[in-house]
Design an enzyme around this catalytic site. Structure first.
Site, mmCIF file in Angstrom:
data_model
loop_
_atom_site.group_PDB
_atom_site.id
_atom_site.type_symbol
_atom_site.label_atom_id
_atom_site.label_comp_id
_atom_site.label_asym_id
_atom_site.label_seq_id
_atom_site.Cartn_x
_atom_site.Cartn_y
_atom_site.Cartn_z
ATOM 1 N N ASP A 37 0.801 -1.328 0.158
ATOM 2 C CA ASP A 37 0.145 -0.072 0.065
ATOM 3 C C ASP A 37 0.803 1.317 -0.060
ATOM 4 O O ASP A 37 0.386 2.213 0.548
ATOM 5 C CB ASP A 37 -1.056 -0.028 1.139
ATOM 6 C CG ASP A 37 -1.948 -1.214 1.034
ATOM 7 O OD1 ASP A 37 -1.708 -1.965 0.241
ATOM 8 O OD2 ASP A 37 -2.816 -1.360 2.027
ATOM 9 N N ASP A 82 -4.432 -0.486 -1.667
ATOM 10 C CA ASP A 82 -5.921 -0.724 -1.059
ATOM 11 C C ASP A 82 -6.658 -0.080 -2.168
ATOM 12 O O ASP A 82 -6.197 0.864 -2.842
ATOM 13 C CB ASP A 82 -5.715 0.244 0.201
ATOM 14 C CG ASP A 82 -6.727 0.094 1.022
ATOM 15 O OD1 ASP A 82 -7.074 -1.029 1.485
ATOM 16 O OD2 ASP A 82 -7.251 1.079 1.855
ATOM 17 N N HIS A 84 -10.588 0.742 -2.810
ATOM 18 C CA HIS A 84 -12.092 0.639 -2.310
ATOM 19 C C HIS A 84 -12.927 1.336 -3.496
ATOM 20 O O HIS A 84 -12.487 2.427 -4.101
ATOM 21 C CB HIS A 84 -11.917 1.629 -1.023
ATOM 22 C CG HIS A 84 -11.162 1.208 -0.081
ATOM 23 N ND1 HIS A 84 -11.337 -0.200 0.353
ATOM 24 C CD2 HIS A 84 -10.248 1.647 1.072
ATOM 25 C CE1 HIS A 84 -10.373 -0.335 1.523
ATOM 26 N NE2 HIS A 84 -9.858 0.701 1.721
ATOM 27 N N HIS A 88 -17.237 2.698 0.218
ATOM 28 C CA HIS A 88 -16.783 1.495 1.306
ATOM 29 C C HIS A 88 -17.064 1.880 2.831
ATOM 30 O O HIS A 88 -17.073 2.887 3.263
ATOM 31 C CB HIS A 88 -14.950 1.761 1.039
ATOM 32 C CG HIS A 88 -14.548 0.449 1.669
ATOM 33 N ND1 HIS A 88 -13.663 0.348 2.803
ATOM 34 C CD2 HIS A 88 -14.560 -1.115 1.182
ATOM 35 C CE1 HIS A 88 -13.436 -0.869 3.134
ATOM 36 N NE2 HIS A 88 -13.784 -1.702 2.066
ATOM 37 N N HIS A 132 -10.287 7.091 1.498
ATOM 38 C CA HIS A 132 -9.026 7.187 0.860
ATOM 39 C C HIS A 132 -8.900 5.780 0.005
ATOM 40 O O HIS A 132 -9.757 5.086 -0.250
ATOM 41 C CB HIS A 132 -8.108 6.603 2.001
ATOM 42 C CG HIS A 132 -8.264 5.161 2.718
ATOM 43 N ND1 HIS A 132 -9.589 5.115 3.502
ATOM 44 C CD2 HIS A 132 -7.752 4.263 2.565
ATOM 45 C CE1 HIS A 132 -9.586 3.842 3.939
ATOM 46 N NE2 HIS A 132 -8.671 3.160 3.478
ATOM 47 N N LYS A 157 -6.922 -5.054 -2.755
ATOM 48 C CA LYS A 157 -7.632 -5.471 -1.765
ATOM 49 C C LYS A 157 -8.641 -4.532 -1.353
ATOM 50 O O LYS A 157 -8.252 -3.228 -1.770
ATOM 51 C CB LYS A 157 -6.674 -5.845 -0.501
ATOM 52 C CG LYS A 157 -6.060 -4.792 -0.069
ATOM 53 C CD LYS A 157 -4.904 -5.264 0.947
ATOM 54 C CE LYS A 157 -4.048 -3.907 1.399
ATOM 55 N NZ LYS A 157 -5.107 -2.926 2.136
ATOM 56 N N CYS A 202 -1.845 -2.488 7.596
ATOM 57 C CA CYS A 202 -1.933 -3.482 6.617
ATOM 58 C C CYS A 202 -0.579 -4.031 6.415
ATOM 59 O O CYS A 202 -0.560 -5.359 6.233
ATOM 60 C CB CYS A 202 -2.183 -2.881 5.181
ATOM 61 S SG CYS A 202 -4.089 -2.089 5.275
HETATM 62 C C1 VGL Z 1 -4.885 1.027 5.644
HETATM 63 C C2 VGL Z 1 -6.144 1.852 7.108
HETATM 64 C C3 VGL Z 1 -7.137 1.843 6.015
HETATM 65 C C4 VGL Z 1 -3.326 0.357 5.225
HETATM 66 C C5 VGL Z 1 -5.673 0.772 4.587
HETATM 67 O O1 VGL Z 1 -2.944 0.342 4.015
HETATM 68 O O2 VGL Z 1 -2.619 0.108 6.376
HETATM 69 N N1 VGL Z 1 -4.906 1.554 6.689
HETATM 70 N N2 VGL Z 1 -6.926 1.261 4.879
HETATM 71 ZN ZN ZN Z 2 -8.506 1.108 3.517
#
Ligand code: VGL
Ligand code: ZN
Length: 256
Positions: A37, A82, A84, A88, A132, A157, A202
């Site tokens: 990510d 990530d 979304h 989401h 995000h 994901k 993550c």
């Molecule tokens: C993440 C919060 C929400 C991450 C992803 O990549 O760590 N954190 N979505």
């Molecule tokens: Zn996220």
């Protein structure tokens, strides 16, 4: 040397052995690096890690990480994203706007980002984040400062509206597997170096699941940044107890 079982998994004893002999033995394994990510929203955007309480700067992780990506010969490089949909479940903005039915206990509660809510399903505790990594947005793109390796694989994901996904292997209910485990097995990968953003969320979840799946897993600490220093420490303790190695990038350079 380490034996891989018929099903391609490593047993617990082998995982433990890994952590005692990492330096010499990893040379005999097929190694992948999983860059978790490293996206604009976490570097500079709506969920910027450097604005978190720990004030860690993802750009500092890019120096050692890009060096690894440019100089080490990994058997496989995987970048995760990530990714979304706009409505989401993790997006605080939708809660505030009343877009979703909420449990009575949460109804009327004044919510702020990083609050935990329960949407009524079992196992459905959800931390709310500012919106995000919207699919196809600038925020979801990998940082332009991140080195890209030719022939790398990309895994997305968090596509399911109703279930968040911290680990790059499966969603937060442990269901809906991504293609990551299959990909690693099909490439004959035994050992994973895992790093990226956010450290305690993550990156930690992906490392924990890698260990559960029987891969030798090492979290590369200086190539990872997070929001909350206490939770990073907790993640390090928890992962170490699971026989995950917490290492620095310098150690990776000597493995590959
Ligand atoms: C993440 C919060 C929400 C991450 C992803 O990549 O760590 N954190 N979505
Ligand atoms: Zn996220």
């Amino acid at each position: 040397t380490f034996d891989v079982d018929n099903d391609g998994k490593l047993n617990k004893t082998e995982c433990e052995a890994f952590n005692r002999v990492v330096i010499n033995e990893v040379n005999k394994l097929n190694c992948a690096i999983i860059v978790v990510d490293f996206q604009n929203d976490f570097v500079n955007g709506s969920l910027a890690i450097k604005k978190g309480p720990a004030m860690q700067d993802p750009h500092e992780a890019l120096v050692p990480l890009n060096k690894l990506l440019r100089e080490c010969s990994f058997d496989l490089v995987v970048y995760t994203q990530d990714w979304h949909p706009p409505n989401h479940i993790s997006f605080y903005e939708h809660c505030r706007n009343g877009d979703r039915a909420m449990l009575p206990m949460d109804k009327g509660r004044k919510l702020k980002p990083f609050d935990t809510v329960n949407f009524g399903q079992p196992k459905c505790h959800q931390i709310l984040y500012p919106a995000h990594c919207l699919q196809n947005s600038w925020g979801a793109e990998l940082s332009p400062h991140l080195a890209r390796v030719p022939d790398a694989k990309y895994v997305r994901k968090g596509l399911n509206v109703f279930v968040d996904a911290y680990s790059a292997f499966s969603d937060n209910n442990g269901e809906n597997k991504s293609e990551l485990a299959r990909l690693l097995r099909s490439e004959g990968i035994d050992a994973l170096f895992i790093c990226g953003l956010a450290y305690e969320i993550c990156v930690a979840a992906t490392t924990r699941e890698a260990n559960n799946l029987g891969f030798y897993a090492a979290l590369v600490a200086d190539c990872s940044k997070g929001l909350n220093a206490e939770k990073i420490d907790e993640a390090n303790v928890e992962l170490s107890q699971r026989n995950v190695a917490i290492i620095e990038s310098q150690a990776v350079e000597s493995f590959t």
